[in-house]
Motif scaffolding. Structure first.
Motif, mmCIF file in Angstrom:
data_model
loop_
_atom_site.group_PDB
_atom_site.id
_atom_site.type_symbol
_atom_site.label_atom_id
_atom_site.label_comp_id
_atom_site.label_asym_id
_atom_site.label_seq_id
_atom_site.Cartn_x
_atom_site.Cartn_y
_atom_site.Cartn_z
ATOM 1 N N ARG A 1 2.947 45.669 53.413
ATOM 2 C CA ARG A 1 3.170 45.296 54.842
ATOM 3 C C ARG A 1 2.515 46.467 55.872
ATOM 4 O O ARG A 1 2.120 46.369 56.999
ATOM 5 C CB ARG A 1 4.453 44.669 55.104
ATOM 6 C CG ARG A 1 4.540 43.291 54.560
ATOM 7 C CD ARG A 1 3.823 42.203 55.687
ATOM 8 N NE ARG A 1 4.347 41.870 56.617
ATOM 9 C CZ ARG A 1 3.565 41.806 57.806
ATOM 10 N NH1 ARG A 1 2.289 41.789 57.649
ATOM 11 N NH2 ARG A 1 4.039 41.399 58.855
ATOM 12 N N GLU B 1 3.731 38.188 52.180
ATOM 13 C CA GLU B 1 5.022 38.897 52.053
ATOM 14 C C GLU B 1 5.993 37.801 51.820
ATOM 15 O O GLU B 1 6.815 37.914 50.807
ATOM 16 C CB GLU B 1 5.534 39.657 53.475
ATOM 17 C CG GLU B 1 6.711 40.168 53.335
ATOM 18 C CD GLU B 1 7.158 40.824 54.768
ATOM 19 O OE1 GLU B 1 8.105 41.898 54.482
ATOM 20 O OE2 GLU B 1 6.678 40.539 55.807
ATOM 21 N N GLY B 2 5.923 36.662 52.582
ATOM 22 C CA GLY B 2 6.872 35.493 52.405
ATOM 23 C C GLY B 2 6.639 35.233 50.955
ATOM 24 O O GLY B 2 7.628 34.583 50.281
ATOM 25 N N ARG B 3 5.476 34.741 50.359
ATOM 26 C CA ARG B 3 5.139 34.173 49.255
ATOM 27 C C ARG B 3 5.777 35.169 48.018
ATOM 28 O O ARG B 3 6.530 34.878 47.399
ATOM 29 C CB ARG B 3 3.803 34.294 48.918
ATOM 30 C CG ARG B 3 3.328 33.722 47.376
ATOM 31 C CD ARG B 3 1.797 33.538 47.590
ATOM 32 N NE ARG B 3 1.061 34.784 47.887
ATOM 33 C CZ ARG B 3 0.802 35.736 47.340
ATOM 34 N NH1 ARG B 3 1.197 35.704 45.934
ATOM 35 N NH2 ARG B 3 0.017 36.555 47.912
ATOM 36 N N THR C 1 1.807 38.274 56.790
ATOM 37 C CA THR C 1 3.322 37.902 56.887
ATOM 38 C C THR C 1 3.216 36.580 55.758
ATOM 39 O O THR C 1 4.518 36.640 54.896
ATOM 40 C CB THR C 1 3.596 37.116 58.208
ATOM 41 O OG1 THR C 1 3.313 38.296 59.207
ATOM 42 C CG2 THR C 1 4.946 36.661 58.216
ATOM 43 N N LEU C 2 2.287 35.985 55.560
ATOM 44 C CA LEU C 2 2.274 34.784 54.726
ATOM 45 C C LEU C 2 2.280 35.306 53.199
ATOM 46 O O LEU C 2 3.173 34.870 52.278
ATOM 47 C CB LEU C 2 0.960 33.980 54.766
ATOM 48 C CG LEU C 2 0.936 32.493 53.887
ATOM 49 C CD1 LEU C 2 2.138 31.647 54.025
ATOM 50 C CD2 LEU C 2 -0.378 31.915 54.007
ATOM 51 N N THR D 1 14.192 34.895 56.357
ATOM 52 C CA THR D 1 13.066 35.401 57.014
ATOM 53 C C THR D 1 11.788 35.456 56.161
ATOM 54 O O THR D 1 10.893 35.415 56.332
ATOM 55 C CB THR D 1 13.163 36.419 58.011
ATOM 56 O OG1 THR D 1 13.467 37.566 57.109
ATOM 57 C CG2 THR D 1 14.224 36.002 59.102
ATOM 58 N N LEU D 2 12.220 35.603 54.712
ATOM 59 C CA LEU D 2 11.503 35.929 53.630
ATOM 60 C C LEU D 2 10.651 37.175 54.130
ATOM 61 O O LEU D 2 9.787 37.399 53.904
ATOM 62 C CB LEU D 2 10.635 34.886 53.451
ATOM 63 C CG LEU D 2 11.116 33.542 52.901
ATOM 64 C CD1 LEU D 2 9.986 32.553 52.485
ATOM 65 C CD2 LEU D 2 11.829 33.796 51.579
ATOM 66 N N GLU D 3 11.568 38.272 54.409
ATOM 67 C CA GLU D 3 10.852 39.486 54.750
ATOM 68 C C GLU D 3 11.542 40.568 53.929
ATOM 69 O O GLU D 3 12.726 40.478 53.549
ATOM 70 C CB GLU D 3 11.074 39.917 56.197
ATOM 71 C CG GLU D 3 10.222 39.010 57.120
ATOM 72 C CD GLU D 3 10.758 39.482 58.644
ATOM 73 O OE1 GLU D 3 9.725 39.282 59.434
ATOM 74 O OE2 GLU D 3 12.020 39.662 58.960
ATOM 75 N N THR E 1 8.095 37.573 48.329
ATOM 76 C CA THR E 1 9.613 37.720 48.818
ATOM 77 C C THR E 1 10.296 36.328 48.127
ATOM 78 O O THR E 1 11.233 36.670 47.204
ATOM 79 C CB THR E 1 9.981 37.803 50.185
ATOM 80 O OG1 THR E 1 9.591 38.942 50.540
ATOM 81 C CG2 THR E 1 11.399 37.758 50.386
ATOM 82 N N GLN E 2 9.796 35.394 48.201
ATOM 83 C CA GLN E 2 10.287 34.124 47.802
ATOM 84 C C GLN E 2 10.326 34.288 46.127
ATOM 85 O O GLN E 2 11.097 33.653 45.505
ATOM 86 C CB GLN E 2 9.703 32.649 48.147
ATOM 87 C CG GLN E 2 10.017 31.782 47.562
ATOM 88 C CD GLN E 2 11.552 31.166 48.080
ATOM 89 O OE1 GLN E 2 12.126 31.371 49.195
ATOM 90 N NE2 GLN E 2 12.276 31.274 46.886
#
Length: 607
Positions: free
Chosen positions: A418, A428-430, A425-426, A275-277, A432-433
Motif C-alpha cells: 500500500r 488490501e481489503g481482499r 484499497t480493494l 475497515t480491512l486495513e 486482509t480478509q
C-alpha cells in the motif's frame, strides 16, 4: 496473549483474581480488569497499564462479591485504554475474551439494526451485545450462552458472569486454551493451569468446541452440539513444567494446538477487521523510499523471512535479499546507503542474528526486528520492533512462534504494498480478509490430526525423506524437512519442486517418501508434473493439497490429505502447521525426546 481467569467461590473474588492475573503476566499485556457480582449486579474495575494500576484502582474502589472474572489484555484492535480493557459489560452480563471473532462486523451490523449501541470497536463487545440481546429476549443464561456460541466464528476463549445469578460462571473455548479448576465449594477458570495453581491442584481442560457451566457445586461440560460430555480432572504437580503442559503429552503438542489463538492475537495487532486495513506502527524506515531490503535470521526464523521475501517482492515490488545470519555476518556484504533490513527471531537473543544486527547498524542500515520477546536485546537494539504474540514456547522446535512470524511478515508485505502504491484499497481489503480468516482455518488443519498421524506411520519407517514445494511453499518444504530432522532424527531435505530433476531425483526409490505441498493455483500443474516424475521412478508421493487438488493428485499419490481451500497468501501459514504436525507424530512414533531433541537448545546465544 491475553490472560483469562474466573472464580465462583466462597471467599472474596477480587484478591483471588488478581493473584491469578499476576501468574499470567508472562503473556504480555497493557491493560487489565476484573468484574464481580455485587449484590447480584455486575460491577467492574479496569485500568490501563500494569496490574499495579488496577490494584490502585481497587484500593480506592474495592469490589465485593465471590463470583468474578479477570483479564489481562494485549491491545490489538483498539488502543490500550481503560475503555477498551476487559471485561466488557452490560447491566445483564460481563465477558472476558481471548482470540478473535471473525464475523463480528456482520453481527455488529445486525445488532445495531436492532438498536444495540456499541461503546468500543472491539470484537469482544459484539459477543457481549449478542448475549445481552438474547437475554433481553427471554432466554436464560445457559440458553443464551449456547445460542451465542453458535453464531460466532473464529478462535476464542470466553468466560462470562450474569446479573442475578451470583453462583454462575460460563466458559467456552474454540482454538484457544482454557482450563477449569475444581475446589471445595468453589470453581475456577484460567487460560492455563499456571494461573490456577495457587487455587487448586485439580484441573480439567476444555477440549476444542467445549463450553462449561460452573457453580459452587461443580462444573458441567458440553460439546458443540450441547451434548453433555465428561472431561477428566487431573491432579497437577506444582512445578510449572507439568502445569504448563496441561493434558498434552508434550509441550510441542500443546503449542501446535495454540496456533489458532496465537495467530489471532498476532494478526489483531496489525489488522483492522472493520475497515480491512493494515495498521502498522511507526516504522524505522519508509518502505516507499528504500531501494531494497535485507532479511536475515537463523533456523526456522530464516525460513519465515524467506517466505516474507516472496510476499514483499510480489505485493510491494520491493527487492529483498535474504541470507542466514551466520553467513551474512562473515560475508561482509556491501550495504546500500540508506538501506533497510528486517531481522526475525523468537527469543531476540540469537547470537548470529544479534551480530548481523550490529553489522547492519554499523553499515548505516535502519533495522526492523520481528521478535516474540519485547524486552529482548534485539527488540531494544533495533530501530524498531514488531512483536509476535506467541507467548512462551517451551518446545525446542519452533511451532507457533514460526507461524506468528509469518503472520507479521504477511501484514508487513501488505502494508509495504500500500505504501508503495502497488496495491489498491480493494487489494488490501481482499488480502486482509484472507489473513483474518487464518485462525479459524488453522483450527481446521489441526482437525486433520488423525489423518496426519496415519501419514506419519509411513514416514517414520524411512531413512530419507524429500519435501517439495514451489513459490512461497518452497521455504515451507525446507521448514518441514528441518522439523523432521530436529525431532525425529530422520534425514530430510526440502527442495523447490522444479529443482528435483536437477539432481535430487537420483535419490528417489520406493524407500524414499516424497512429501508434496501442492495447493491448487497457478503453480499446481507444474508441481503435479514434478511429482509424477517422482512417482514414475517408484517414489511414494504423500501430498497435502486442497479440495481442487485431491482428484488429480490421487491418480498417482499414495496418500492425499485435504487442507482448507484458501487464498494464496494464507497457504504458507496453514501448510506450515501441517508439516509441523507431521514431524511431531513421526517423532512420537520413533520415541524420541520431542520437546528437548538431542544437541539442540531453544535459543542459541553463543556462536
Amino acid at each position: 496473549m491475553c490472560g483469562i481467569v474466573g472464580v465462583v467461590g466462597k471467599a472474596k473474588a477480587a484478591p483471588l483474581l488478581l493473584e491469578a492475573l499476576r501468574r499470567l503476566e508472562y503473556r504480555g499485556y497493557d491493560s487489565a480488569g476484573i468484574a464481580t457480582l455485587v449484590d447480584g449486579d455486575v460491577d467492574r474495575r479496569r485500568a490501563e497499564g500494569k496490574l499495579g494500576n488496577l490494584v490502585a484502582v481497587l484500593e480506592r474502589e474495592p469490589l465485593a462479591g465471590t463470583t468474578g472474572i479477570g483479564h489481562t489484555r494485549w491491545a490489538t484492535h483498539g488502543a490500550p485504554t481503560e475503555r477498551n480493557a476487559h471485561p466488557h459489560s452490560t447491566r445483564r452480563v460481563s465477558v472476558v475474551h481471548n482470540g478473535i471473532i471473525e464475523n463480528h462486523a456482520e453481527l455488529r451490523g445486525e445488532l445495531e439494526g436492532r438498536g444495540a449501541v456499541f461503546e468500543t470497536e472491539t470484537d469482544t463487545e459484539t459477543f457481549v451485545r449478542l448475549l445481552d440481546d438474547l437475554l433481553a429476549n427471554g432466554l436464560d443464561p445457559r440458553a443464551a450462552f449456547s445460542a451465542a456460541l453458535k453464531r460466532v466464528q473464529g478462535a476464542f476463549a470466553l468466560a462470562a458472569i450474569f446479573s442475578g445469578y451470583p453462583q454462575l460462571l460460563m466458559a467456552a473455548r474454540q482454538g484457544a486454551p482454557l482450563a477449569v479448576g475444581c475446589g471445595e465449594g468453589e470453581m475456577f477458570v484460567g487460560s492455563d493451569a499456571l494461573a490456577l495453581a495457587p487455587l487448586t491442584r485439580r484441573i480439567a481442560y476444555l477440549e476444542e468446541g467445549d463450553w462449561a457451566v460452573l457453580d459452587g457445586d461443580g462444573v458441567a461440560f458440553f460439546d458443540l452440539r450441547d451434548n453433555a460430555v465428561e472431561r477428566q480432572v487431573v491432579v497437577t504437580a506444582v512445578s510449572g513444567a507439568v502445569v504448563g503442559r496441561g493434558n498434552y503429552r508434550h509441550f510441542m503438542e500443546k503449542e501446535l494446538h495454540e496456533h489458532p489463538a496465537v495467530l489471532g492475537d498476532t494478526l489483531r495487532q496489525y489488522l483492522d477487521p472493520k475497515t480491512l486495513e493494515v495498521r502498522l506502527p511507526r516504522l524505522p524506515f519508509d518502505p516507499a523510499k528504500v531501494s531494497g531490503l535485507t532479511v536475515s535470521a537463523c533456523g526456522s526464523a530464516f525460513l519465515a523471512g524467506s517466505v516474507g521475501r516472496y510476499w514483499i517482492e510480489q505485493l510491494a515490488r520491493l527487492p529483498v535479499h535474504a541470507d542466514v545470519a551466520s553467513e551474512f555476518r562473515y560475508r561482509n556484504p556491501p550495504l546500500a546507503e540508506g538501506g533497510a533490513a528486517i531481522l526475525v527471531s523468537q527469543s531476540g537473543e540469537t547470537a548470529d542474528t544479534m551480530a548481523a544486527l550490529k553489522l547492519l547498524r554499523e553499515g548505516g542500515q535502519r533495522v526492523l526486528s520481528v521478535v516474540n520477546v519485547p524486552e529482548s536485546s534485539m527488540a531494544r537494539e533495533s530501530h524498531g520492533a514488531l512483536l509476535t504474540v506467541a507467548g512462551p514456547e517451551i518446545g525446542v522446535a519452533s511451532t507457533k512462534a514460526f507461524t506468528a512470524q509469518l503472520a507479521v511478515l504477511a501484514c508487513l508485505a501488505i502494508g509495504f504494498g500500500r505504501a508503495r502504491r502497488e496495491l489498491s484499497t480493494l487489494d488490501e481489503g481482499r488480502l486482509t480478509q484472507a489473513l483474518l480468516e487464518i485462525p479459524g482455518q488453522a483450527a481446521q488443519v489441526l482437525e486433520k490430526d488423525a489423518q496426519v498421524r496415519e501419514l506419519a506411520a509411513v514416514v517414520a519407517e524411512a531413512r530419507d525423506v524429500l519435501f517439495l514445494g514451489r513459490g512461497s511453499l518452497y521455504p515451507i518444504a525446507l521448514e518441514g524437512a528441518l522439523k523432521l530432522k530436529e525431532i525425529s532424527y530422520i534425514h530430510a531435505e526440502g527442495y523447490a519442486a522444479g529443482e528435483m530433476k536437477h539432481g535430487p531425483i537420483a535419490l528417489i526409490d520406493s524407500l524414499v517418501p516424497v512429501i508434496a505441498l501442492c495447493p491448487s493455483g497457478p503453480l499446481f500443474e507444474k508441481t503435479a508434473s514434478n511429482l509424477q516424475e517422482a512417482a514414475a521412478r517408484g517414489g511414494r508421493i504423500l501430498a497435502f493439497t486442497d479440495a481442487e487438488g485431491v482428484a488429480p493428485l490421487s491418480r498417482f499419490a499414495e496418500r492425499v490429505i485435504e487442507l482448507p481451500q484458501v487464498a494464496e497468501i494464507s497457504t504458507p501459514i496453514l501448510y506450515a502447521i501441517a508439516v509441523q504436525l507431521l514431524a511431531y507424530h513421526v517423532a512420537v512414533l520413533r520415541g524420541t525426546d520431542v520437546d528437548q531433541p538431542r544437541n539442540l537448545a531453544k535459543s542459541v546465544t553463543v556462536e
